[in-house]
Design a protein around this motif. Structure first.
Motif, mmCIF file in Angstrom:
data_model
loop_
_atom_site.group_PDB
_atom_site.id
_atom_site.type_symbol
_atom_site.label_atom_id
_atom_site.label_comp_id
_atom_site.label_asym_id
_atom_site.label_seq_id
_atom_site.Cartn_x
_atom_site.Cartn_y
_atom_site.Cartn_z
ATOM 1 N N VAL A 58 0.834 -1.209 0.000
ATOM 2 C CA VAL A 58 0.000 0.000 0.000
ATOM 3 C C VAL A 58 0.867 1.256 0.000
ATOM 4 C CG1 VAL A 58 -1.716 1.335 1.289
ATOM 5 C CG2 VAL A 58 -2.011 -1.130 1.014
ATOM 6 N N GLY A 59 1.794 1.354 0.946
ATOM 7 C CA GLY A 59 2.656 2.532 1.029
ATOM 8 C C GLY A 59 3.517 2.714 -0.211
ATOM 9 N N PRO A 60 4.273 1.693 -0.624
ATOM 10 C CA PRO A 60 5.109 1.845 -1.815
ATOM 11 C C PRO A 60 4.303 2.164 -3.079
ATOM 12 C CG PRO A 60 5.857 -0.031 -0.533
ATOM 13 C CD PRO A 60 4.555 0.439 0.092
ATOM 14 N N PHE A 61 3.149 1.527 -3.251
ATOM 15 C CA PHE A 61 2.344 1.786 -4.445
ATOM 16 C C PHE A 61 1.850 3.235 -4.451
ATOM 17 C CE2 PHE A 61 -1.757 1.828 -6.716
ATOM 18 C CZ PHE A 61 -1.298 1.480 -7.982
ATOM 19 N N PHE A 62 1.296 3.682 -3.332
ATOM 20 C CA PHE A 62 0.752 5.039 -3.315
ATOM 21 C C PHE A 62 1.844 6.102 -3.269
ATOM 22 C CE2 PHE A 62 -3.155 2.765 -2.723
ATOM 23 C CZ PHE A 62 -3.978 3.473 -3.595
ATOM 24 N N GLU A 63 3.065 5.740 -2.879
ATOM 25 C CA GLU A 63 4.188 6.672 -3.029
ATOM 26 C C GLU A 63 4.435 6.913 -4.518
ATOM 27 O OE1 GLU A 63 7.334 9.282 -2.335
ATOM 28 O OE2 GLU A 63 5.630 8.680 -1.109
ATOM 29 N N ARG A 64 4.331 5.875 -5.328
ATOM 30 C CA ARG A 64 4.478 6.056 -6.782
ATOM 31 C C ARG A 64 3.339 6.925 -7.324
ATOM 32 N NH1 ARG A 64 7.729 2.539 -4.241
ATOM 33 N NH2 ARG A 64 9.274 1.591 -5.592
ATOM 34 N N VAL A 65 2.131 6.674 -6.867
ATOM 35 C CA VAL A 65 0.985 7.491 -7.307
ATOM 36 C C VAL A 65 1.232 8.954 -6.937
ATOM 37 C CG1 VAL A 65 -1.492 7.927 -7.005
ATOM 38 C CG2 VAL A 65 -0.654 5.565 -7.224
ATOM 39 N N ARG A 66 1.718 9.193 -5.731
ATOM 40 C CA ARG A 66 1.999 10.567 -5.287
ATOM 41 C C ARG A 66 3.044 11.231 -6.172
ATOM 42 N NH1 ARG A 66 5.469 13.572 -2.437
ATOM 43 N NH2 ARG A 66 6.931 11.875 -2.158
ATOM 44 N N LEU A 67 4.152 10.542 -6.440
ATOM 45 C CA LEU A 67 5.207 11.101 -7.285
ATOM 46 C C LEU A 67 4.710 11.363 -8.707
ATOM 47 C CD1 LEU A 67 8.207 8.891 -6.110
ATOM 48 C CD2 LEU A 67 7.874 11.341 -5.679
ATOM 49 N N LEU A 68 3.942 10.440 -9.238
ATOM 50 C CA LEU A 68 3.415 10.591 -10.594
ATOM 51 C C LEU A 68 2.402 11.727 -10.678
ATOM 52 C CD1 LEU A 68 3.260 6.814 -11.281
ATOM 53 C CD2 LEU A 68 4.451 8.448 -12.778
ATOM 54 N N GLU A 73 1.262 17.049 -12.935
ATOM 55 C CA GLU A 73 0.910 18.472 -12.811
ATOM 56 C C GLU A 73 2.012 19.352 -13.406
ATOM 57 O OE1 GLU A 73 -0.022 19.147 -8.690
ATOM 58 O OE2 GLU A 73 -1.840 17.919 -8.803
ATOM 59 N N ARG A 74 3.282 19.027 -13.122
ATOM 60 C CA ARG A 74 4.389 19.824 -13.656
ATOM 61 C C ARG A 74 4.503 19.688 -15.169
ATOM 62 N NH1 ARG A 74 6.587 17.439 -9.271
ATOM 63 N NH2 ARG A 74 7.924 16.048 -10.492
ATOM 64 N N ALA A 75 4.484 18.456 -15.646
ATOM 65 C CA ALA A 75 4.692 18.207 -17.072
ATOM 66 C C ALA A 75 3.611 18.827 -17.933
ATOM 67 C CB ALA A 75 4.761 16.702 -17.338
ATOM 68 N N MET A 76 2.389 18.795 -17.449
ATOM 69 C CA MET A 76 1.273 19.277 -18.252
ATOM 70 C C MET A 76 0.880 20.708 -17.886
ATOM 71 S SD MET A 76 1.412 16.510 -19.852
ATOM 72 C CE MET A 76 0.403 17.161 -21.157
ATOM 73 N N ALA A 77 1.679 21.351 -17.034
ATOM 74 C CA ALA A 77 1.405 22.725 -16.579
ATOM 75 C C ALA A 77 -0.028 22.837 -16.059
ATOM 76 C CB ALA A 77 1.667 23.732 -17.696
ATOM 77 N N GLY A 126 3.687 9.914 -27.694
ATOM 78 C CA GLY A 126 5.099 9.784 -27.343
ATOM 79 C C GLY A 126 5.665 11.054 -26.732
ATOM 80 N N ARG A 127 5.320 12.222 -27.291
ATOM 81 C CA ARG A 127 5.785 13.499 -26.736
ATOM 82 C C ARG A 127 5.225 13.718 -25.334
ATOM 83 N NH1 ARG A 127 4.614 15.006 -32.001
ATOM 84 N NH2 ARG A 127 2.635 15.946 -31.376
ATOM 85 N N THR A 128 3.956 13.358 -25.134
ATOM 86 C CA THR A 128 3.332 13.518 -23.829
ATOM 87 C C THR A 128 4.008 12.624 -22.801
ATOM 88 O OG1 THR A 128 1.237 14.119 -24.870
ATOM 89 C CG2 THR A 128 1.138 13.382 -22.576
ATOM 90 N N ALA A 129 4.274 11.378 -23.161
ATOM 91 C CA ALA A 129 4.956 10.451 -22.247
ATOM 92 C C ALA A 129 6.348 10.972 -21.901
ATOM 93 C CB ALA A 129 5.034 9.055 -22.856
ATOM 94 N N GLU A 130 7.054 11.546 -22.885
ATOM 95 C CA GLU A 130 8.390 12.077 -22.626
ATOM 96 C C GLU A 130 8.341 13.254 -21.657
ATOM 97 O OE1 GLU A 130 12.195 12.565 -22.193
ATOM 98 O OE2 GLU A 130 11.347 10.870 -23.267
ATOM 99 N N LEU A 131 7.362 14.142 -21.801
ATOM 100 C CA LEU A 131 7.195 15.251 -20.856
ATOM 101 C C LEU A 131 6.999 14.728 -19.438
ATOM 102 C CD1 LEU A 131 4.813 17.675 -22.805
ATOM 103 C CD2 LEU A 131 7.159 18.166 -22.065
ATOM 104 N N LEU A 132 6.185 13.703 -19.308
ATOM 105 C CA LEU A 132 5.909 13.126 -17.989
ATOM 106 C C LEU A 132 7.148 12.468 -17.407
ATOM 107 C CD1 LEU A 132 2.417 11.777 -18.907
ATOM 108 C CD2 LEU A 132 2.843 13.410 -17.083
ATOM 109 N N ARG A 133 7.903 11.727 -18.225
ATOM 110 C CA ARG A 133 9.120 11.086 -17.725
ATOM 111 C C ARG A 133 10.136 12.131 -17.276
ATOM 112 N NH1 ARG A 133 7.926 7.337 -21.966
ATOM 113 N NH2 ARG A 133 9.161 8.563 -23.424
ATOM 114 N N ALA A 134 10.260 13.225 -18.047
ATOM 115 C CA ALA A 134 11.195 14.287 -17.683
ATOM 116 C C ALA A 134 10.783 14.944 -16.369
ATOM 117 C CB ALA A 134 11.280 15.322 -18.806
ATOM 118 N N ALA A 135 9.489 15.190 -16.191
ATOM 119 C CA ALA A 135 9.014 15.811 -14.947
ATOM 120 C C ALA A 135 9.193 14.867 -13.771
ATOM 121 C CB ALA A 135 7.545 16.213 -15.083
ATOM 122 N N LEU A 136 9.042 13.581 -13.996
ATOM 123 C CA LEU A 136 9.225 12.607 -12.926
ATOM 124 C C LEU A 136 10.693 12.582 -12.488
ATOM 125 C CD1 LEU A 136 7.826 10.406 -11.255
ATOM 126 C CD2 LEU A 136 8.357 8.805 -13.090
ATOM 127 N N ALA A 137 11.598 12.736 -13.423
ATOM 128 C CA ALA A 137 13.028 12.714 -13.108
ATOM 129 C C ALA A 137 13.510 14.026 -12.511
ATOM 130 C CB ALA A 137 13.820 12.409 -14.370
#
Length: 141
Positions: A58-68, A73-77, A126-137
């Motif tokens: 539960v904790g590890p899964f929802f930590e990923r949800v929180r980070l994502l 929000e950042r990637a998509m402004a 593909g561009r949208t996924a890349e924006l999200l990966r960059a914001a996650l990193a």
């Protein structure tokens, strides 16, 4: 396989656009997003509903949800987000999944009758996924 999400976990080749994959979760673009950046986050192990998710995940899964959620929000402004899941009723795939949807004021979503769309093409997805990966990193905040 009967579970399309387990099939994606076994072979994450296109047509899915993976944003995150680790030992706990897989996050990928919804193929019919409410808005660009709409993610599905699924546990790597097959569980149908939240009540079946083992307590130790539960904790590890929802930590990923929180980070994502922050990355979306950042990637998509986006000014905010909608994070939700169905259990059994209205659960289109019988594998636990959390929707992370970027939101903005006056974005047109009202209640739960939301029009869905497809990405214009694979390049847009593909561009949208890349924006999200960059914001996650990138930096959290």
């Amino acid at each position: 396989m009967d579970c399309s999400f387990c099939a994606f976990l076994a072979d994450p080749a296109p047509p899915i656009h993976t944003v995150l994959r680790d030992e706990v979760a897989l996050a990928f673009l919804d193929h019919r997003p409410l808005f660009p950046g709409h993610l599905l986050v699924v546990p790597v192990s097959h569980v149908r509903t939240l009540t079946e998710l083992p307590a130790e995940l539960v904790g590890p899964f929802f930590e990923r949800v929180r980070l994502l959620t922050g990355a979306t929000e950042r990637a998509m402004a986006a000014k905010g987000s909608f994070v939700a899941m169905n259990n059994k009723v209205s659960q289109s795939v019988p594998h636990l999944h959390v929707h992370v949807v970027p939101r903005n004021p006056k974005d047109g979503l009202r209640g739960f009758f939301w029009p869905r769309r497809r990405y214009a093409d694979e390049a847009e997805a593909g561009r949208t996924a890349e924006l999200l990966r960059a914001a996650l990193a990138g930096p959290t905040g």
